[in-house]
Design a protein around this motif. Structure first.
Motif, short mmCIF file in Angstrom:
data_model
loop_
_atom_site.label_atom_id
_atom_site.label_comp_id
_atom_site.label_asym_id
_atom_site.label_seq_id
_atom_site.Cartn_x
_atom_site.Cartn_y
_atom_site.Cartn_z
N GLY B 48 0.79 -1.23 0.00
CA GLY B 48 0.00 0.00 0.00
C GLY B 48 0.81 1.27 0.00
O GLY B 48 0.25 2.36 0.12
N ALA B 194 11.54 13.64 -0.61
CA ALA B 194 11.64 13.20 -2.00
C ALA B 194 11.15 11.77 -2.19
O ALA B 194 10.68 11.41 -3.27
CB ALA B 194 13.09 13.31 -2.47
N LEU B 195 11.27 10.95 -1.16
CA LEU B 195 10.98 9.52 -1.34
C LEU B 195 9.54 9.15 -1.02
O LEU B 195 9.00 8.19 -1.56
CB LEU B 195 11.93 8.67 -0.48
N THR B 197 5.74 9.07 -1.28
CA THR B 197 4.77 9.39 -2.32
C THR B 197 3.36 9.32 -1.74
O THR B 197 3.18 8.87 -0.61
CB THR B 197 4.86 8.38 -3.47
N PRO B 200 -0.14 4.81 -3.28
CA PRO B 200 -0.18 4.36 -4.67
C PRO B 200 -1.44 3.56 -5.03
O PRO B 200 -1.83 3.51 -6.19
CB PRO B 200 1.06 3.49 -4.80
N PRO B 264 13.35 3.96 -2.15
CA PRO B 264 12.07 4.13 -2.85
C PRO B 264 11.13 3.01 -2.43
O PRO B 264 11.58 1.87 -2.21
CB PRO B 264 12.45 3.98 -4.33
N GLN B 266 9.00 1.18 -3.92
CA GLN B 266 8.88 -0.02 -4.75
C GLN B 266 9.99 -1.03 -4.43
O GLN B 266 9.78 -2.23 -4.51
CB GLN B 266 8.93 0.32 -6.23
N GLN C 61 10.33 8.52 -11.65
CA GLN C 61 11.20 8.61 -10.47
C GLN C 61 11.89 9.97 -10.44
O GLN C 61 12.48 10.38 -11.45
CB GLN C 61 12.25 7.49 -10.52
N ASN C 62 11.85 10.66 -9.29
CA ASN C 62 12.54 11.95 -9.20
C ASN C 62 14.03 11.75 -8.92
O ASN C 62 14.50 10.62 -8.74
CB ASN C 62 11.88 12.85 -8.15
N VAL C 64 16.14 12.25 -6.42
CA VAL C 64 16.59 11.55 -5.21
C VAL C 64 16.29 10.05 -5.34
O VAL C 64 17.12 9.20 -5.02
CB VAL C 64 15.89 12.13 -3.97
N GLN C 65 15.08 9.74 -5.82
CA GLN C 65 14.71 8.34 -5.98
C GLN C 65 15.68 7.63 -6.93
O GLN C 65 16.15 6.54 -6.65
CB GLN C 65 13.28 8.23 -6.50
N TRP C 69 18.05 4.38 -6.14
CA TRP C 69 17.98 3.16 -6.95
C TRP C 69 19.36 2.76 -7.43
O TRP C 69 19.75 1.60 -7.35
CB TRP C 69 17.09 3.36 -8.19
N LEU C 82 10.22 -4.05 -10.74
CA LEU C 82 9.65 -3.83 -9.41
C LEU C 82 8.56 -2.76 -9.45
O LEU C 82 7.52 -2.89 -8.82
CB LEU C 82 10.73 -3.39 -8.42
N ILE C 83 8.85 -1.68 -10.19
CA ILE C 83 7.93 -0.55 -10.18
C ILE C 83 6.62 -0.88 -10.88
O ILE C 83 5.55 -0.46 -10.45
CB ILE C 83 8.61 0.69 -10.82
N ARG C 86 2.25 -4.57 -9.97
CA ARG C 86 1.30 -4.01 -9.00
C ARG C 86 0.31 -5.07 -8.55
O ARG C 86 0.01 -6.00 -9.28
CB ARG C 86 0.55 -2.83 -9.63
N TYR C 89 -6.25 -5.35 -6.68
CA TYR C 89 -7.17 -5.34 -5.54
C TYR C 89 -8.63 -5.34 -5.95
O TYR C 89 -9.49 -4.90 -5.21
CB TYR C 89 -6.90 -4.11 -4.65
#
Lengths: 60, 464, 129
Positions: B48, B194-195, B197, B200, B264, B266, C61-62, C64-65, C69, C82-83, C86, C89
């Protein structure tokens, strides 16, 4: 590296040794003690434990 | 030979040793759970997002606070090995007790298997760092279970003293990690702005996160398994449990704060060893080593506590003949339920080797959840059947019945969360408990002595 | 009324009962695998398709992200797996109703039977000493 190979063998043998020790001990206990005595613990025997066995343990 | 067997003196039954103090209780409770702050809790992030994980941490924290309050009251009154099992037997009835006993055995044995796997995997990644790829994890999984079983076999005092030491060290490492990330200055090490969010998956993700949110605390209620081995159980168990709960709330919040400020979501949501990864990101090899050892310690402490609790629960089931009576024996020298300890070794190892870690963990969590659901009926009936003042209670929890109702509501939400990702597992695990119950009613209960199940020196319950 | 005297169980019966419980556990661990295998294969295919030609920008991804990574040893293609994977649900109302019925029915059955058995225990304990 040899170290890790040896470590694997050590781990196997240590586990085997401890398992065998426990099994042998369990068999010895079964042959030495009466089964009914081993099973004689009672739930909620709080008072007996405090005034009987427990005190005796303290005197050992 | 048979004629010379030692009988024990006829008027003194064998019993477990009363040697533990509140610190051991704390170590038993926190020891089982703390591994959850090093790994596993972060799956809530995957389900989540980071904020959902924090909400789950606190909502489930509330669930467990209710559990701890309710459990402290009942345990301080029904002090016997078997914990919730014995409570169920005295307050709800035999079939419920049988099920609760199974919940306990399954939850702890499966958790023990998962912990042993973690130790094996850590050894493997340790070997990789030192330049040896593909270390076989199996011997270390077996060694972990065998060593801890051996320790449990030889006596409860040494077992839980070890737990006290390694749990304390593991907890300290989290505190050190917290100070190492410079918590007061955002942007230096931690990058929360920054990290972090938005959610999602929206709010449904928050509900879904509740399932693994249990990982933050699962097992704290195991403290009452030690009731026959602790001195003045009525005082020590509530003290150890509540203290443990506070420790876990702190540890869980620190874990979340540090990890979400570094990774992050994810990545974090699927990481196997998030706290170790956090230390790696900080770039200090000392911290890395410390977190490596702490994770291993936490896993060992957890497996240790699980063997302790699972064997007590199995022993209690056997002592009442709910399960084969053979396992109800106590070692005459070490005063431990040695046959139960021994029996659980191959079971735990086989769970670990099935390769179904996912399933095993879900089974463990769900068994825990079923147990908490039981606690709500248990508490309401307990106050009804023996109102305050009719029997001596070591501790009385405030605001009854609000904690019980809160607990039931949160349990329902967590069932729904399990349904969202693991619907099939949920049904198959329910099928297991339903078949076991039918088997118990039709076949097993005939071996049980009826009146002997009620052992407390209480008056007749109201309404029966 | 006389107290109930249970029979003693022999060694064979004890071993049989122990094994039976274990078999039940293993079966219930294995069953969900049958459902899962199919679903997993589908998921993997869609995720793999999306991973091709991913960049940090397309993954949203910004700065910092991205930096974190990279520190973790991920490039955009690896991270995309990974991203993009999902959870689903969506709620199947029929399955939800079945699940509620099973969990609810289980507890109802258990409280009912337990209560009957409990009354017998109390009767023996307090009535015929």
């Amino acid at each position: 590296m040899v170290f890790w190979d040896i470590l694997v063998y050590v781990a196997w043998s240590l586990s085997a040794a401890m398992l065998v020790w426990m099994l042998v001990d369990a068999f010895m206990i079964s042959s030495q003690y009466n089964e009914e005595y081993l099973m004689s613990s009672r739930e909620g025997a709080e008072d007996d434990v405090v005034h009987g066995i427990h005190l005796e343990e303290g005197n050992e | 030979m048979a004629g010379e067997k030692i009988m024990g003196s006829s008027n003194k039954p064998i019993a477990m040793l009363k040697v533990l103090n509140p610190f051991h209780i704390w170590a038993l409770g926190v020891g089982i759970v703390l591994v959850g702050e090093f790994m596993g809790w972060n799956f809530t992030v995957g389900k989540g997002g980071a904020y959902a994980s924090l909400i789950a941490c606190w909502v489930i924290g509330l669930l467990y606070t209710c559990v701890a309050m309710i459990d402290s009251e009942v345990t301080s009154t029904v002090a016997a090995a078997g914990g919730q099992y014995t409570q169920a037997k005295h307050i709800i009835g035999p079939l419920m007790a049988f099920n609760v006993g199974l919940y306990l055995v399954m939850a702890y044995t499966m958790l023990c298997a998962a912990d042993a796997l973690v130790v094996g995997d850590l050894m493997k990644s340790g070997a990789e760092v030192m330049g040896y790829a593909n270390l076989d994890t199996k011997p270390f999984v077996v060694l972990t279970v065998a060593f801890l079983a051996w320790l449990n076999y030889r006596g409860v005092f040494a077992t839980l003293t070890l737990n006290l030491v390694i749990t304390f060290l593991a907890f300290s490492s989290l505190i050190i990690l917290f100070f190492a990330v410079d918590p007061l200055h955002q942007g230096v090490v931690l990058q929360h702005q920054a990290l972090l969010t938005d959610l999602p998956y929206g709010w449904i993700g928050v509900v879904a996160a509740l399932q693994f949110g249990m990982w933050y605390y699962l097992g704290i209620e195991g403290t009452c398994q030690a009731a026959e081995e602790v001195r003045s159980a009525g005082r020590s168990i509530p003290l150890g449990t509540m203290g443990g709960m506070m420790t876990l709330l702190v540890a869980a919040t620190i874990s979340w704060f540090v990890a979400t400020g570094l990774m992050p979501w994810q990545y974090l949501g699927q990481a196997v060893t998030p706290m170790y990864d956090a230390a790696t990101l900080l770039g200090s090899s000392q911290l890395q080593l410390m977190l490596f050892i702490a994770t291993a310690f936490a896993a060992i402490a957890s497996a240790n506590g699980c063997i302790n609790d699972a064997s007590r629960a199995w022993f209690s089931l056997a002592r009442d003949r709910y399960m084969p009576v053979f396992f109800g024996a106590i070692h005459p020298k070490y005063r431990t339920p040695y046959r139960s300890v021994l029996f659980l070794v191959p079971i735990a190892v086989s769970f670990a080797f099935t390769g179904l870690l996912d399933q095993v963990i879900t089974f463990s969590i769900l068994s825990g959840l079923l147990g908490y659901t039981f606690m709500t009926f248990n508490m309401i009936k307990f106050r009804k059947m023996w109102p305050l003042g009719s029997i001596h209670r070591g501790y009385i929890h405030p605001f009854h019945p609000i904690p019980a109702i809160t607990l039931l509501t949160l349990c329902c939400a967590t069932y729904f969360a399990t349904f969202l990702g693991y619907g099939a597992s949920l049904l198959s695990i329910m099928a297991f408990y339903i078949f076991s119950s039918i088997w118990f009613v039709l076949r097993r209960y005939k071996y049980v002595k009826r009146a002997d199940q009620f052992t407390m020196p209480w008056p007749r319950p109201k309404g029966y | 009324m006389k107290n109930y005297t249970p029979p003693n169980q022999g060694m064979f019966g004890q071993i049989f009962d122990t094994i039976l419980v274990l078999v039940l556990v293993y079966v219930s661990l294995m069953v969900p695998l049958l459902f899962k295998a199919a679903a997993k294969a589908e998921d993997a295919a869609t995720v793999a398709a999306a991973a091709v030609k991913a960049s940090w920008e397309s993954l949203g991804q910004n700065a910092v992200q991205q930096a974190q990574w990279v520190k973790l040893g991920y490039d955009p293609e690896k991270a995309a797996t990974l991203i993009n994977s999902r959870f689903d649900y969506t709620i199947d109302p029929i399955m939800l109703l079945i699940t509620i019925a099973v969990v609810g029915g289980y507890f109802w059955f258990m409280l009912k039977v337990s209560d009957q058995e409990y009354r017998e225990v109390i009767r023996e304990k307090f009535d015929n000493k």
